[in-house]
Design a protein around this motif. Structure first.
Motif, PDB file in Angstrom:
ATOM      1  N   SER A  56       0.926  15.175  10.535  1.00  0.00           N
ATOM      2  CA  SER A  56       2.144  14.354  10.516  1.00  0.00           C
ATOM      3  C   SER A  56       2.967  14.603   9.246  1.00  0.00           C
ATOM      4  CB  SER A  56       1.812  12.870  10.651  1.00  0.00           C
ATOM      5  OG  SER A  56       3.011  12.127  10.653  1.00  0.00           O
ATOM      6  N   SER A  57       3.958  15.463   9.398  1.00  0.00           N
ATOM      7  CA  SER A  57       4.761  15.867   8.238  1.00  0.00           C
ATOM      8  C   SER A  57       5.592  14.702   7.701  1.00  0.00           C
ATOM      9  CB  SER A  57       5.672  17.032   8.625  1.00  0.00           C
ATOM     10  OG  SER A  57       6.504  16.664   9.701  1.00  0.00           O
ATOM     11  N   TRP A  58       6.125  13.881   8.597  1.00  0.00           N
ATOM     12  CA  TRP A  58       6.921  12.747   8.107  1.00  0.00           C
ATOM     13  C   TRP A  58       6.016  11.744   7.422  1.00  0.00           C
ATOM     14  CZ3 TRP A  58      11.761  13.694   7.441  1.00  0.00           C
ATOM     15  CH2 TRP A  58      12.437  14.565   8.298  1.00  0.00           C
ATOM     16  N   SER A  59       4.794  11.622   7.869  1.00  0.00           N
ATOM     17  CA  SER A  59       3.862  10.710   7.192  1.00  0.00           C
ATOM     18  C   SER A  59       3.563  11.182   5.783  1.00  0.00           C
ATOM     19  CB  SER A  59       2.555  10.600   7.987  1.00  0.00           C
ATOM     20  OG  SER A  59       2.790  10.007   9.243  1.00  0.00           O
ATOM     21  N   LEU A  60       3.413  12.512   5.620  1.00  0.00           N
ATOM     22  CA  LEU A  60       3.178  13.045   4.270  1.00  0.00           C
ATOM     23  C   LEU A  60       4.335  12.647   3.349  1.00  0.00           C
ATOM     24  CD1 LEU A  60       1.915  14.794   2.054  1.00  0.00           C
ATOM     25  CD2 LEU A  60       2.810  16.837   3.225  1.00  0.00           C
ATOM     26  N   ARG A  61       5.562  12.750   3.853  1.00  0.00           N
ATOM     27  CA  ARG A  61       6.711  12.372   3.012  1.00  0.00           C
ATOM     28  C   ARG A  61       6.646  10.890   2.630  1.00  0.00           C
ATOM     29  NH1 ARG A  61       9.043  16.035   7.047  1.00  0.00           N
ATOM     30  NH2 ARG A  61       9.886  17.867   5.993  1.00  0.00           N
ATOM     31  N   GLY A  62       6.358  10.039   3.611  1.00  0.00           N
ATOM     32  CA  GLY A  62       6.284   8.601   3.332  1.00  0.00           C
ATOM     33  C   GLY A  62       5.185   8.277   2.337  1.00  0.00           C
ATOM     34  N   TRP A  63       4.070   8.958   2.492  1.00  0.00           N
ATOM     35  CA  TRP A  63       2.914   8.713   1.615  1.00  0.00           C
ATOM     36  C   TRP A  63       3.207   9.197   0.193  1.00  0.00           C
ATOM     37  CZ3 TRP A  63      -0.749  11.881  -0.924  1.00  0.00           C
ATOM     38  CH2 TRP A  63      -1.972  11.287  -1.241  1.00  0.00           C
ATOM     39  N   LEU A  64       3.836  10.376   0.068  1.00  0.00           N
ATOM     40  CA  LEU A  64       4.201  10.866  -1.268  1.00  0.00           C
ATOM     41  C   LEU A  64       5.203   9.914  -1.925  1.00  0.00           C
ATOM     42  CD1 LEU A  64       4.531  14.725  -0.641  1.00  0.00           C
ATOM     43  CD2 LEU A  64       2.773  13.569  -2.017  1.00  0.00           C
ATOM     44  N   ALA A  65       6.112   9.365  -1.125  1.00  0.00           N
ATOM     45  CA  ALA A  65       7.073   8.408  -1.678  1.00  0.00           C
ATOM     46  C   ALA A  65       6.348   7.166  -2.200  1.00  0.00           C
ATOM     47  CB  ALA A  65       8.105   8.026  -0.625  1.00  0.00           C
ATOM     48  N   ALA A  66       5.370   6.694  -1.444  1.00  0.00           N
ATOM     49  CA  ALA A  66       4.612   5.519  -1.897  1.00  0.00           C
ATOM     50  C   ALA A  66       3.860   5.848  -3.191  1.00  0.00           C
ATOM     51  CB  ALA A  66       3.663   5.055  -0.800  1.00  0.00           C
ATOM     52  N   LYS A  67       3.255   7.038  -3.259  1.00  0.00           N
ATOM     53  CA  LYS A  67       2.581   7.457  -4.494  1.00  0.00           C
ATOM     54  C   LYS A  67       3.578   7.525  -5.653  1.00  0.00           C
ATOM     55  CE  LYS A  67      -1.686   9.003  -3.762  1.00  0.00           C
ATOM     56  NZ  LYS A  67      -2.870   8.289  -4.302  1.00  0.00           N
TER      57      LYS A  67
END
Ligand SMILES: N[C@@H](CCC(=O)N[C@@H](CS)C(=O)NCC(=O)O)C(=O)O
Length: 216
Positions: free
Chosen positions: A11-22
């Motif tokens: 899930s590429s969009w999930s990776l973006r969301g997760w990196l944003a949270a980090k």
């Protein structure tokens, strides 16, 4: 905050969301669901998923929802006082915002023909002709950002929103053995070596879920 994401493998969009949270530095819980599993159709009808139309990622901050990579970044940027996602320099900031928006809205051929799969590497993969122009455009944007703002990240010295938007692209280039210019290749390697990306990839390797439509 709770971030609902899909498979770390795919899930590429999930990776973006997760990196944003980090990147926000704020504490958050993550809930990982497997896309298209037996419960997917009913799960995506629940209140947790309603705001995003059933898609991942979605961030819940109390009863406030944010979704779409740029929507999540906007919410977290405001919550952290505008200090963590965008450069201060006006030219770097405009460039970062523009390429982040371009990433959110573009590169359909690359996304279609090179699905993210952080667990795989296909040596000598033949890039689909439709994706060649997308690769050239990404390579040019990366080169421009690195040259104008001095690197090591796309808009200067600090990892930020533009790097988050392009992290799954660096992963696709890695998986599909995509040939890049030397500067873009150095950035690809740097983006993949970022500790949060490395953590995501390590967690993806521990996932048992295998989705055949993303495995070649
Ligand atoms: N542009 C959205 C795209 C979200 C999206 O398409 N997510 C995919 C996973 S990478 C998804 O939920 N797919 C499942 C579906 O559409 O049913 C974003 O920035 O989050």
């Amino acid at each position: 905050m709770k971030l609902i994401i899909g498979n770390k493998a795919y899930s590429s969009w999930s990776l973006r969301g997760w990196l944003a949270a980090k990147q926000s530095g704020l504490p958050f819980e993550e809930e990982v669901v497997s896309m298209y599993d037996a419960a997917w159709a009913t799960r995506r009808e629940t209140a947790d998923f309603a705001p995003s139309g059933g898609k991942v990622p979605i961030l819940w901050d109390g009863d406030v929802a944010a979704w779409n990579a740029l929507g999540i970044i906007h919410h977290l940027d405001a919550k952290t006082g505008g200090t963590r996602f965008w450069p201060v320099d006006a030219a770097a900031r405009a460039f970062a915002a523009s390429i982040a928006a371009e990433m959110q809205a573009s590169f359909a051929a690359l996304r279609t023909h090179c699905s993210m799969n952080v667990r795989r590497h296909y040596s000598g993969w033949a890039l689909h002709a439709d994706a060649v122009a997308d690769v050239a455009r990404v390579d040019a944007l990366w080169r421009e950002g690195l040259a104008r703002f001095g690197g090591p990240w796309l808009a200067g010295a600090d990892y930020g929103a533009a790097d988050i938007l392009f992290a799954p692209v660096a992963s696709r280039f890695t998986t599909y053995d995509v040939r890049l210019s030397p500067a873009a290749e150095a950035y690809r390697a740097r983006a993949m070596a970022h500790p949060w990306v490395a953590e995501w990839v390590a967690e993806a390797h521990k996932e048992a879920w295998v989705l055949d439509q993303y495995e070649y």
